[in-house]
Motif scaffolding. Structure first.
Motif, PDB file in Angstrom:
ATOM      1  N   HIS A  44     -62.943  81.712 -66.988  1.00 24.93           N
ATOM      2  CA  HIS A  44     -62.193  80.926 -66.025  1.00 24.93           C
ATOM      3  C   HIS A  44     -60.801  80.725 -66.586  1.00 24.93           C
ATOM      4  O   HIS A  44     -60.583  80.803 -67.794  1.00 24.93           O
ATOM      5  CB  HIS A  44     -62.872  79.596 -65.733  1.00 24.93           C
ATOM      6  CG  HIS A  44     -62.886  78.647 -66.903  1.00 24.93           C
ATOM      7  ND1 HIS A  44     -63.606  78.896 -68.040  1.00 24.93           N
ATOM      8  CD2 HIS A  44     -62.249  77.481 -67.103  1.00 24.93           C
ATOM      9  CE1 HIS A  44     -63.412  77.907 -68.891  1.00 24.93           C
ATOM     10  NE2 HIS A  44     -62.594  77.038 -68.365  1.00 24.93           N
TER      11      HIS A  44
ATOM     12  N   ARG B  30     -70.928  79.178 -68.607  1.00 22.87           N
ATOM     13  CA  ARG B  30     -69.693  78.806 -69.298  1.00 22.87           C
ATOM     14  C   ARG B  30     -69.887  78.831 -70.827  1.00 22.87           C
ATOM     15  O   ARG B  30     -69.039  79.305 -71.566  1.00 22.87           O
ATOM     16  CB  ARG B  30     -69.251  77.421 -68.817  1.00 22.87           C
ATOM     17  CG  ARG B  30     -67.916  76.925 -69.323  1.00 22.87           C
ATOM     18  CD  ARG B  30     -66.746  77.769 -68.857  1.00 22.87           C
ATOM     19  NE  ARG B  30     -66.537  77.851 -67.427  1.00 22.87           N
ATOM     20  CZ  ARG B  30     -65.893  76.955 -66.685  1.00 22.87           C
ATOM     21  NH1 ARG B  30     -65.399  75.891 -67.222  1.00 22.87           N
ATOM     22  NH2 ARG B  30     -65.739  77.147 -65.394  1.00 22.87           N
TER      23      ARG B  30
ATOM     24  N   HIS C 232     -73.650  84.869 -67.006  1.00 26.35           N
ATOM     25  CA  HIS C 232     -72.854  84.045 -66.096  1.00 26.35           C
ATOM     26  C   HIS C 232     -73.063  82.573 -66.396  1.00 26.35           C
ATOM     27  O   HIS C 232     -73.734  81.857 -65.647  1.00 26.35           O
ATOM     28  CB  HIS C 232     -73.205  84.374 -64.646  1.00 26.35           C
ATOM     29  CG  HIS C 232     -72.793  85.755 -64.241  1.00 26.35           C
ATOM     30  ND1 HIS C 232     -71.479  86.100 -64.041  1.00 26.35           N
ATOM     31  CD2 HIS C 232     -73.517  86.878 -64.046  1.00 26.35           C
ATOM     32  CE1 HIS C 232     -71.413  87.383 -63.715  1.00 26.35           C
ATOM     33  NE2 HIS C 232     -72.642  87.874 -63.717  1.00 26.35           N
TER      34      HIS C 232
ATOM     35  N   PRO D 242     -67.623  85.947 -63.726  1.00 27.95           N
ATOM     36  CA  PRO D 242     -67.740  84.654 -63.065  1.00 27.95           C
ATOM     37  C   PRO D 242     -68.660  83.704 -63.839  1.00 27.95           C
ATOM     38  O   PRO D 242     -69.700  84.122 -64.340  1.00 27.95           O
ATOM     39  CB  PRO D 242     -68.338  85.020 -61.704  1.00 27.95           C
ATOM     40  CG  PRO D 242     -67.819  86.388 -61.447  1.00 27.95           C
ATOM     41  CD  PRO D 242     -67.777  87.069 -62.792  1.00 27.95           C
ATOM     42  N   ALA D 243     -68.242  82.474 -63.911  1.00 27.59           N
ATOM     43  CA  ALA D 243     -68.908  81.390 -64.645  1.00 27.59           C
ATOM     44  C   ALA D 243     -68.565  81.434 -66.135  1.00 27.59           C
ATOM     45  O   ALA D 243     -68.316  80.401 -66.725  1.00 27.59           O
ATOM     46  CB  ALA D 243     -70.413  81.346 -64.449  1.00 27.59           C
TER      47      ALA D 243
END
Lengths: 534, 214
Positions: A493, A475, A473, A489-490
């Protein structure tokens, strides 16, 4: 005081209603905490294993064995049905009935499937089949129905002294260096790690080369390397998980298998939802246990990640040569080509539903990269989970005209018999290999990029060393960045939404700033024009 | 001008608590979205979840309060003066023109505020609650066992939730700025803290002030 009084009712309400609810829910949440079965498992596997029989007392095993076949006969004289069982085992047949979508029912195994390491056994049986649990499989004429060809000792020798001969087609040394059959047969028992490791640790020609999570280091390691097999822990044996019934072991190796059956799995022993945190239990719907619990493999010794056959055959001063890296691993061998090695490897991750396809030597090549095996699975497939894999990349010879992979004759007992490893001539070796298979070869060969997927199941880390939230999680550098379709998630996106959102917020900010600026200007102007303010 | 007790205790508690929770949710939410890493992902998720549940509880009580006190009527939209109010923000405010609507206890909100808050309460907050709850309870706690929530992917939900978050932030920026457009730049905020605000004298306001001063 008046200010505080105005909140009096609210404060009373908070204490009377909200606080008790909070306390009660916290207290209750503890009651529903899950407890795994780890303690029971530890107790079960801590118990010392004792042999039920002392084989040194049996007269059948005292006689003077002239050949290994006689040892097998002695075994089978008591274990009368075990021969039939073993002959049903894929360790014996090197072939199994598999169903592959698009191909239907096929009979596949080490016998006929190509791999991305030493390619295949065909025409090389005398060398490769050192790891067959039989005696004498040196060519197509091996008798699979003769139970006296079974090598019982390679799996059941508990002395660690029994070995097979290199290039011996599965036989141990004969004559002066023959094993001490009386000593060995007096000490037979359930297979231990060293028995299995004799082949599985050394596959693809040396320690840890092929799997990366299976190597000699497991015979002497701590819990940092493998929490199950560690000598300072439970010191579990392979067969504790790969349990056998009628000599058929649980577990699949998807370089040769295709079907989702008889697989060994963590949940054979462990609770399905073993985590205290339900959020983690929830992950197990889409994430295989191994993904988090095998953060690294090849923790002690390096494993091969790349094998380029195209550079094989070079000579220096007319002689074959080798180049080693700083750790002593070969990075070039005249007979095998270029290699890349890595230690403490982060696995790659793919969706997998337990079924696989294999690129057969007769399959036509239609792309620039061949998946030697394909692991089926996708996000949308409910049976699929994310698993850790080693992807072994390489280059293999193929027929430019007929568009299929080629099998070279790699090994021969002597030079001058056309084998690549002895004579370093691709054309002759490919000719002989394909001729042995009875398949056409145009004489025009090239090399093509290949990939092979090896699911990782061993070198399970200690619980505290498992992956944490931010390994995935995040980016940047998420371990899941190449896993398609899942919204993580993270890590995942929607770029458009985020960009538009930021622009919208900036516009709002710009709008109010502009408005405020104009108001200040207008105020100044009005104050100037108003003589009262002077 | 007369000092009037315009925002009651619970109303102010609700407002500031909601403000605090929404700021916390935005701060942790964008960490969960992956925009930055400050608290750590796990902490961000936990704080976000706890704040979300707290906000829902708070809003449930606020809704109850609105209906029992009749305060919900404040949000009934009206077209009257709507244009004039917009006109005021576009031009009037720069010319020191008077506010087109008068703030009273029975009508605290101007027509633009009524409309904005109604949209906020009927669409944006519910959007965040629904997507947020699905996000939180999606295949939770035991996955396949909850078939009614068997959604293919959380992706769409997460993206809707993100869109809502951006809209809320834009709202907050405008909201905070517009508090400065009261009688004085700080009079609105002071009123929301203390409950008391100086309002133009009016029949409605008189009654309340008298009650208070007695």
């Amino acid at each position: 005081m008046e200010f505080l009084n105005s909140f009096k009712k609210t404060i009373i309400f908070l204490f009377v209603v909200i606080l008790p609810i909070t306390v009660i829910s916290i207290a209750l949440s503890d009651l529903f905490e899950r407890k795994g079965n780890l303690e029971e498992l530890k107790e079960l596997y801590s118990k010392e294993k004792k042999k039920s029989v002392d084989h040194s007392k049996f007269a059948e095993l005292q006689k003077n064995f002239e050949s290994p076949h006689e040892v097998t006969a002695a075994c089978l004289s008591c274990h009368t049905e075990r021969g039939t069982e073993v002959m049903n085992n894929s360790h014996w047949t090197w072939e199994a009935e598999e169903y592959i979508p698009g191909k239907g029912v096929v009979y596949l195994g080490k016998k006929n499937v190509l791999n991305n390491f030493c390619t295949g056994i065909m025409s090389n049986e005398q060398s490769c089949n050192k790891c067959h649990i039989g005696y004498g499989w040196k060519d197509k004429n091996f008798d699979f129905s003769n139970q006296y060809n079974i090598d019982c000792l390679i799996c059941h020798d508990n002395t660690g002294t029994y070995e097979k001969e290199t290039g011996g087609a599965g036989y141990p040394p004969i004559g002066e260096f023959a094993p001490d059959y009386n000593y060995i047969s007096a000490n037979v028992g359930k297979p231990n790690k060293a028995n299995c490791g004799y082949c599985h640790f050394m596959s693809a020609g040396g320690n840890n080369i092929k799997h990366g999570d299976l190597g000699m280091e497991l015979l002497d390691c701590d819990k940092n390397v493998d929490v199950h097999m560690a000598q300072d822990g439970l010191n579990m044996e392979c067969v504790d998980c790969h349990t056998a019934e009628n000599h058929v072991m649980k577990g699949k190796y998807y370089a040769v298998s295709s079907c989702d059956e008889n697989r060994a799995s963590c949940t054979d022993c462990h609770d399905q939802y073993p985590h205290k945190q339900n959020k983690l239990n929830e992950h197990t719907i889409k994430v295989d246990c191994r993904t988090c619990h095998i953060p690294y493999y090849a923790k002690v010794n390096a494993t091969k990640l790349y094998w380029d056959w195209s550079t094989a055959g070079k000579r220096q001063d007319g002689m074959p040569y080798s180049v080693k890296d700083s750790l002593g691993n070969d990075i070039y061998l005249s007979e095998k080509g270029d290699f890349k090695w890595e230690r403490n490897v982060k696995p790659e991750y793919v969706w997998f539903n337990g079924t696989a396809d294999h690129h057969l030597i007769t399959d036509k090549i239609t792309s620039d990269t061949i998946n030697i095996n394909t692991l089926f699975g996708s996000f949308a497939d409910k049976k699929s989970k994310i698993i850790p894999v080693k992807i072994h990349r390489g280059k293999q010879p193929y027929d430019i005209i007929y568009k299929n992979l080629l099998q070279a004759k790699l090994w021969a007992p002597e030079e001058g018999q056309g084998a690549l490893w002895q004579d370093l001539d691709w054309d002759i070796a490919l000719n002989l290999g394909m001729e042995y298979l009875g398949l056409p070869y145009s004489g025009e060969y090239g090399f093509i990029d290949t990939r092979m997927y090896l699911p990782k199941s061993h070198m399970v880390a200690k619980a505290e060393d498992a992956l944490t939230c931010t390994d995935c999680h995040t980016r940047n550098n998420s371990r899941m960045k190449h896993v398609p379709d899942a919204y993580i998630p993270a890590a995942t996106h929607n770029k458009t939404v985020n960009l538009l959102g930021i622009l919208f917020v900036l516009a709002a900010f710009g709008g109010v700033s502009g408005h405020a600026f104009l108001r200040i200007l207008a105020n100044k102007k009005m104050n100037k024009n108003n003589p009262k303010n002077k | 001008m007369k000092k009037v007790y315009i925002y009651k205790g619970f109303e102010r508690f609700w407002h500031w608590m909601q403000a605090l929770l929404i700021f916390t949710l935005a701060f942790t939410g964008f960490e969960v979205n992956g925009a930055y890493s400050i608290l750590g992902y796990e902490t961000a998720v936990n704080v976000h979840n706890i704040s979300a549940i707290s906000l829902i509880v708070l809003v449930v009580f606020a809704v109850f309060w609105h209906f029992t006190t009749g305060e919900w009527k404040q949000y009934i939209p009206t077209a009257k003066n709507l244009k004039a109010q917009a006109q005021y923000y576009i031009t009037g405010i720069f010319k020191n023109a008077p506010h087109p609507t008068r703030k009273t206890i029975l009508s605290k909100l101007n027509p633009l505020q009524r409309l904005t808050y109604l949209v906020l309460k009927l669409f944006l907050i519910p959007l965040m609650f629904v997507t947020g709850l699905i996000y939180m309870f999606y295949r939770y706690p035991m996955g396949g066992e909850i078939y009614s929530l068997n959604i293919g992917s959380v992706g769409t939900i997460a993206i809707l939730h993100t869109i809502g978050a951006f809209l809320l932030i834009a709202f907050i920026i405008a909201h905070i700025y517009l508090t400065t457009t009261g009688h004085t730049p700080t009079s609105n905020i002071k009123a929301m803290i203390t409950g008391w605000e100086e309002l133009e004298e009016d029949e409605d306001n008189k009654t309340e002030t008298q009650e208070k001063t007695e």
